[in-house]
Design a protein around this motif. Structure first.
Motif, PDB file in Angstrom:
ATOM      1  N   ALA A 251      37.963 -11.430  14.078  1.00 48.19           N
ATOM      2  CA  ALA A 251      38.500 -11.357  15.446  1.00 48.19           C
ATOM      3  C   ALA A 251      39.072  -9.970  15.731  1.00 48.19           C
ATOM      4  O   ALA A 251      38.881  -9.430  16.825  1.00 48.19           O
ATOM      5  N   LEU A 252      39.762  -9.380  14.741  1.00 48.43           N
ATOM      6  CA  LEU A 252      40.299  -8.030  14.923  1.00 48.43           C
ATOM      7  C   LEU A 252      39.174  -7.015  15.081  1.00 48.43           C
ATOM      8  O   LEU A 252      39.277  -6.086  15.890  1.00 48.43           O
ATOM      9  N   LEU A 253      38.099  -7.174  14.317  1.00 46.19           N
ATOM     10  CA  LEU A 253      36.952  -6.262  14.434  1.00 46.19           C
ATOM     11  C   LEU A 253      36.338  -6.336  15.829  1.00 46.19           C
ATOM     12  O   LEU A 253      35.961  -5.317  16.403  1.00 46.19           O
ATOM     13  N   LYS A 254      36.217  -7.552  16.354  1.00 46.49           N
ATOM     14  CA  LYS A 254      35.563  -7.739  17.653  1.00 46.49           C
ATOM     15  C   LYS A 254      36.462  -7.374  18.816  1.00 46.49           C
ATOM     16  O   LYS A 254      35.991  -6.880  19.832  1.00 46.49           O
ATOM     17  N   ASN A 255      37.762  -7.655  18.698  1.00 47.67           N
ATOM     18  CA  ASN A 255      38.645  -7.553  19.854  1.00 47.67           C
ATOM     19  C   ASN A 255      39.743  -6.499  19.751  1.00 47.67           C
ATOM     20  O   ASN A 255      40.251  -6.057  20.765  1.00 47.67           O
TER      21      ASN A 255
ATOM     22  N   LYS B 251      39.566 -14.336   6.777  1.00 45.78           N
ATOM     23  CA  LYS B 251      38.273 -13.768   7.195  1.00 45.78           C
ATOM     24  C   LYS B 251      38.091 -13.896   8.707  1.00 45.78           C
ATOM     25  O   LYS B 251      37.584 -12.983   9.356  1.00 45.78           O
ATOM     26  N   GLU B 252      38.485 -15.036   9.261  1.00 47.29           N
ATOM     27  CA  GLU B 252      38.367 -15.227  10.714  1.00 47.29           C
ATOM     28  C   GLU B 252      39.244 -14.247  11.471  1.00 47.29           C
ATOM     29  O   GLU B 252      38.841 -13.703  12.498  1.00 47.29           O
TER      30      GLU B 252
ATOM     31  N   LYS C  36      44.470 -15.782  25.368  1.00 44.49           N
ATOM     32  CA  LYS C  36      44.541 -17.112  24.780  1.00 44.49           C
ATOM     33  C   LYS C  36      44.494 -16.915  23.260  1.00 44.49           C
ATOM     34  O   LYS C  36      43.870 -15.968  22.785  1.00 44.49           O
ATOM     35  N   PRO C  37      45.126 -17.814  22.511  1.00 45.25           N
ATOM     36  CA  PRO C  37      45.068 -17.650  21.045  1.00 45.25           C
ATOM     37  C   PRO C  37      43.626 -17.684  20.540  1.00 45.25           C
ATOM     38  O   PRO C  37      42.861 -18.567  20.910  1.00 45.25           O
ATOM     39  N   HIS C  38      43.263 -16.691  19.721  1.00 46.63           N
ATOM     40  CA  HIS C  38      41.925 -16.639  19.126  1.00 46.63           C
ATOM     41  C   HIS C  38      41.822 -17.584  17.942  1.00 46.63           C
ATOM     42  O   HIS C  38      40.769 -18.129  17.676  1.00 46.63           O
ATOM     43  N   ILE C  39      42.919 -17.706  17.216  1.00 47.96           N
ATOM     44  CA  ILE C  39      42.895 -18.422  15.950  1.00 47.96           C
ATOM     45  C   ILE C  39      44.129 -19.293  15.854  1.00 47.96           C
ATOM     46  O   ILE C  39      45.203 -18.907  16.303  1.00 47.96           O
TER      47      ILE C  39
END
Length: 94
Positions: free
Chosen positions: A43-47, A38-39, A22-25
């Protein structure tokens, strides 16, 4: 530390995985504000692999697909319509 570009096989595999996400952002009419960048980074750091939905026309989406990897050191894996899939190697857990 320069990452090697993804091979076409890797891109294809990531696109397949990304299609089920699903779209994160959602990038709205304001475009790539610092907050949105920043978001995306978080999101890239987490996923590692994220899907972004753009509320923009085709030219703007193409510009975002070029700008996001330049600013955040990730890869644009592909996209369909108003969504784009981006990938960045996740940092090793210490």
């Amino acid at each position: 530390m320069e990452n090697e570009p993804l091979s076409s096989a890797e891109r294809k595999e990531l696109r397949g995985i990304g299609q089920r996400l699903k779209p994160h952002i959602h990038v709205g009419k304001q475009g790539l504000s610092e907050t949105v960048v920043k978001e995306i980074d978080t999101a890239l750091l987490k996923n590692g692999l994220i899907k972004i939905r753009f509320e923009a026309d085709r030219e703007a989406i193409k510009a975002y697909a070029d700008e996001i990897p330049q600013r955040l050191g990730c890869d644009y894996v592909g996209g369909v319509g108003k969504t784009g899939i981006f990938f960045r190697d996740m940092p090793e857990k210490v």
